[in-house]
Design a protein around this motif. Structure first.
Motif, short mmCIF file in Angstrom:
data_model
loop_
_atom_site.label_atom_id
_atom_site.label_comp_id
_atom_site.label_asym_id
_atom_site.label_seq_id
_atom_site.Cartn_x
_atom_site.Cartn_y
_atom_site.Cartn_z
N HIS A 19 -0.67 -33.10 2.07
CA HIS A 19 -0.09 -31.88 2.65
C HIS A 19 1.28 -31.57 2.04
CE1 HIS A 19 -3.22 -31.94 5.74
NE2 HIS A 19 -3.01 -33.25 5.79
N ALA A 20 1.54 -32.07 0.83
CA ALA A 20 2.89 -31.98 0.28
C ALA A 20 3.21 -30.65 -0.39
CB ALA A 20 3.13 -33.11 -0.72
N SER A 21 2.21 -29.79 -0.56
CA SER A 21 2.47 -28.49 -1.18
C SER A 21 1.53 -27.44 -0.62
CB SER A 21 2.29 -28.57 -2.70
OG SER A 21 2.52 -27.30 -3.29
N GLY A 22 2.09 -26.27 -0.34
CA GLY A 22 1.28 -25.14 0.07
C GLY A 22 0.62 -24.44 -1.10
N GLU A 23 0.90 -24.88 -2.32
CA GLU A 23 0.30 -24.32 -3.52
C GLU A 23 -1.07 -24.98 -3.75
OE1 GLU A 23 -1.19 -22.83 -6.42
OE2 GLU A 23 0.86 -21.99 -6.34
N PRO A 24 -2.17 -24.23 -3.72
CA PRO A 24 -3.50 -24.85 -3.83
C PRO A 24 -3.76 -25.51 -5.17
CG PRO A 24 -3.67 -22.45 -3.86
CD PRO A 24 -2.27 -22.77 -3.49
N ARG A 25 -2.98 -25.21 -6.20
CA ARG A 25 -3.19 -25.84 -7.50
C ARG A 25 -2.54 -27.22 -7.61
NH1 ARG A 25 -1.26 -21.13 -11.50
NH2 ARG A 25 0.39 -21.06 -9.92
N ALA A 26 -1.74 -27.62 -6.64
CA ALA A 26 -1.13 -28.94 -6.66
C ALA A 26 -2.15 -30.00 -6.24
CB ALA A 26 0.07 -28.98 -5.71
N ARG A 27 -2.14 -31.12 -6.92
CA ARG A 27 -3.08 -32.19 -6.59
C ARG A 27 -2.64 -32.92 -5.33
NH1 ARG A 27 -3.32 -34.99 -12.48
NH2 ARG A 27 -3.39 -33.05 -13.66
N GLY A 28 -3.63 -33.41 -4.58
CA GLY A 28 -3.36 -34.17 -3.36
C GLY A 28 -3.60 -35.65 -3.60
N GLY A 29 -4.08 -36.33 -2.55
CA GLY A 29 -4.40 -37.75 -2.66
C GLY A 29 -3.35 -38.63 -2.02
N SER A 30 -3.73 -39.90 -1.82
CA SER A 30 -2.81 -40.90 -1.29
C SER A 30 -2.94 -42.17 -2.11
CB SER A 30 -3.08 -41.18 0.19
OG SER A 30 -4.34 -41.81 0.36
N TRP A 31 -1.83 -42.93 -2.18
CA TRP A 31 -1.78 -44.17 -2.95
C TRP A 31 -1.04 -45.22 -2.13
CZ3 TRP A 31 -1.95 -39.39 -4.83
CH2 TRP A 31 -2.89 -39.14 -5.85
N PRO A 73 -9.41 -56.85 -13.97
CA PRO A 73 -9.02 -56.07 -12.78
C PRO A 73 -7.54 -56.19 -12.49
CG PRO A 73 -10.21 -58.07 -12.16
CD PRO A 73 -10.31 -57.96 -13.64
N LEU A 74 -6.99 -55.10 -11.94
CA LEU A 74 -5.59 -55.06 -11.54
C LEU A 74 -5.49 -54.96 -10.03
CD1 LEU A 74 -4.37 -52.50 -14.20
CD2 LEU A 74 -3.72 -54.91 -14.10
N PRO A 75 -4.41 -55.46 -9.43
CA PRO A 75 -4.24 -55.32 -7.98
C PRO A 75 -4.27 -53.86 -7.56
CG PRO A 75 -2.64 -56.87 -8.88
CD PRO A 75 -3.32 -56.23 -10.05
N GLY A 76 -4.99 -53.57 -6.50
CA GLY A 76 -5.06 -52.20 -6.02
C GLY A 76 -6.11 -51.36 -6.70
N GLY A 77 -6.93 -51.96 -7.57
CA GLY A 77 -7.96 -51.21 -8.27
C GLY A 77 -7.61 -50.95 -9.72
N ALA A 78 -8.54 -50.39 -10.48
CA ALA A 78 -8.44 -50.12 -11.91
C ALA A 78 -8.45 -51.44 -12.69
CB ALA A 78 -7.20 -49.29 -12.24
N ASP A 79 -8.39 -51.32 -14.01
CA ASP A 79 -8.35 -52.51 -14.85
C ASP A 79 -7.54 -52.22 -16.10
OD1 ASP A 79 -10.04 -51.31 -16.85
OD2 ASP A 79 -11.81 -51.88 -15.71
#
Length: 493
Positions: free
Chosen positions: A399-411, A190-196
């Motif tokens: 909310h970083a792009s008005g283009e619907p094809r842009a990926r969202g998410g937070s990290w 495991p890695l800090p913050g998730g994933a491995d």
């Protein structure tokens, strides 16, 4: 630069068109920093790998040169000249790379030598490492370095028992290589913050920090989903094996992969990574209608200095040369802010360099953040803020792009700012990329695709009850000086 695409970077390396991915062959040779990279000269899709080539005397003034390595039809690399590295010797510059063919699941190690400063290469006849050791399930991406009077090579691998590995080979002459066993092999950790660390490792690299201490970099390959993220193992080099400490995630964002190292003449370890797109394709490398439309995909990160802290932490910061890209000051502000009264600090352009100091109040109190507003009506924005509950830095592009094809998410960067403490950060934004560095050495890289025109606005904000403090300073980011000396009749050739 594609004039019609406002997301094309100004201060990050990439050719004007087509696909790029991994940085390769990073080396200082004949007075220049050489940055080779995986390149498809024919389209913006992941295929037909060549080695593209940039070089620079100072990391600021660059030349885009003709493609340096191309596949040989009917040869061992007819499926592509894939990732590897390069070393500078008295006899010239020697590149080591993965030779791909569709009738092999592994990628043997091949080499080529240049006697004209890295502009052109003559391929070594045959393969240096034709086949992997028994019990190997994945094999690619050599990394070669000198250790005293011998040469050492690591190759990224997966083992049949489910462990990721860096397989080691030794040589006296750079031509004849003897298998020495796994330098490091580990089950997924495991890695800090998730994933491995996953079951397969590619793009393995090694940085020697002296006194036996070093850092092994790897890019984690998920057998089900492919390229995932990058990690680092600090530890101690015992020659035939590496005694590793706990692994660390190298970058906490979603779009940083395949980092490669360059040992600079002044002793610093510099690192570039591949920053992929966050456009409409969900799987990395899958065809994307958006990238097909704009005609380019991928870029290299800014060069970073990598150091090893006394506590064993692997730390990063932008290479000091990049300070010279700071242009005129855009804004400077300091003050207090509450959640119900955000403070507009001033305006920025599409490319800028920001330093900030964000305060986390007492337990249960407010924490500071910044919002980059990229549309006149305020509906398009990128948020960077301390989490009032945990003290971690959170970056949100929902909310970083008005283009619907842009990926969202937070990290988030899982480094806690204690109650009453401050987080120091530096953020370099270049049109469609943000590279974020904490003063403690962690980084987070992501892509975003604003549609709003300049000027953009920077706001100070807060989460949680009460008042908190902030400081921010912004400089305009000047573009790199890039002279295009490639022949792009159908791509650099």
């Amino acid at each position: 630069m594609p004039v019609s695409d406002p997301h094309f970077p100004a201060a990050h390396l990439r050719p004007p068109v087509n696909w790029i991915n991994d940085p390769n062959g990073l080396v200082f040779h004949d007075g220049h920093y050489h940055v080779y990279f995986q390149y498809n000269p024919h389209s913006a899709r992941h295929a037909d790998m060549h080695w593209g080539h940039f070089r620079s005397p100072d990391l600021l003034r660059w030349e885009l040169l003709p493609v340096a390595l191309v596949p040989t039809p009917g040869g061992d690399d007819e499926g592509g000249v894939w990732s590897g590295n390069a070393v500078s010797t008295d006899g010239g510059l020697i590149a080591f790379y993965s030779a791909k063919r569709d009738d092999r699941w592994w990628q043997p190690v091949a080499s080529a030598v240049s006697h004209d400063g890295g502009l052109t290469f003559a391929k070594h006849p045959g393969l240096l490492v034709p086949q992997p050791a028994e019990g190997t399930s994945m094999f690619r991406d050599p990394y070669v370095w000198r250790d005293g009077d011998r040469w050492r090579m690591l190759v990224g691998a997966g083992l049949a028992d489910g462990r990721g590995a860096a397989q080691q080979y030794l040589s006296d002459d750079l031509e004849h290589w003897e298998y020495a066993g796994p330098f490091l092999a580990r089950a997924p950790e495991p890695l800090p913050g998730g994933a491995d660390t996953e079951e397969g490792w590619e793009c393995v690299q090694y940085a020697d920090f002296g006194d036996g201490r070093g850092v092994l970099l790897l890019s984690a390959w998920d057998p089900q989903g492919g390229a995932s993220h990058s990690a680092a193992y600090p530890g101690r080099d015992h020659g035939l094996h590496f005694a590793a400490d706990a692994p660390q995630r190298l970058d906490h964002g979603p779009e940083f992969y395949a980092p490669a190292l360059l040992h600079a003449p002044d002793g610093r370890w510099l690192m570039w990574g591949w920053v992929w797109e966050a456009r409409d394709a969900v799987q990395v490398g899958a065809p994307s209608t958006w990238t097909d439309e704009v005609g380019w995909a991928g870029m290299l990160s800014l060069p970073r200095e990598v150091t090893l802290g006394p506590d064993g932490s692997v730390r990063q910061r932008p290479a000091r040369e990049l300070d010279a890209l700071r242009g005129r000051p855009a804004l400077r502000a300091k003050g207090q802010v509450t959640a119900d009264a955000p403070d507009t600090l001033g305006v920025t352009g599409r490319s800028f360099d920001l330093t900030a100091r964000l305060h986390r109040g007492a337990a249960g109190g407010a924490a500071a953040g910044l919002r980059l507003v990229t549309s006149p009506d305020g509906s398009e924005y990128l948020d960077l803020a301390l989490d009032a509950a945990t003290g971690e830095l959170v970056v949100d592009r929902a909310h970083a792009s008005g283009e619907p094809r842009a990926r969202g998410g937070s990290w988030r960067i899982p480094r806690t700012t204690e109650p009453g403490g401050f987080a120091e950060l530096r953020v370099i934004v270049d049109r469609s990329i943000a590279e974020i560095f904490l003063g403690t050495g962690e980084s987070l890289t992501l892509r975003f695709y604003p549609l709003g025109e300049e000027p953009w606005r920077l706001q100070a904000r807060a989460t949680g009850p009460g008042t908190t403090e902030f400081e921010a300073q912004v400089w305009q980011l000047n573009p790199l000086g890039i002279q295009d000396r490639s022949d792009r009749r159908g791509g650099p050739a």
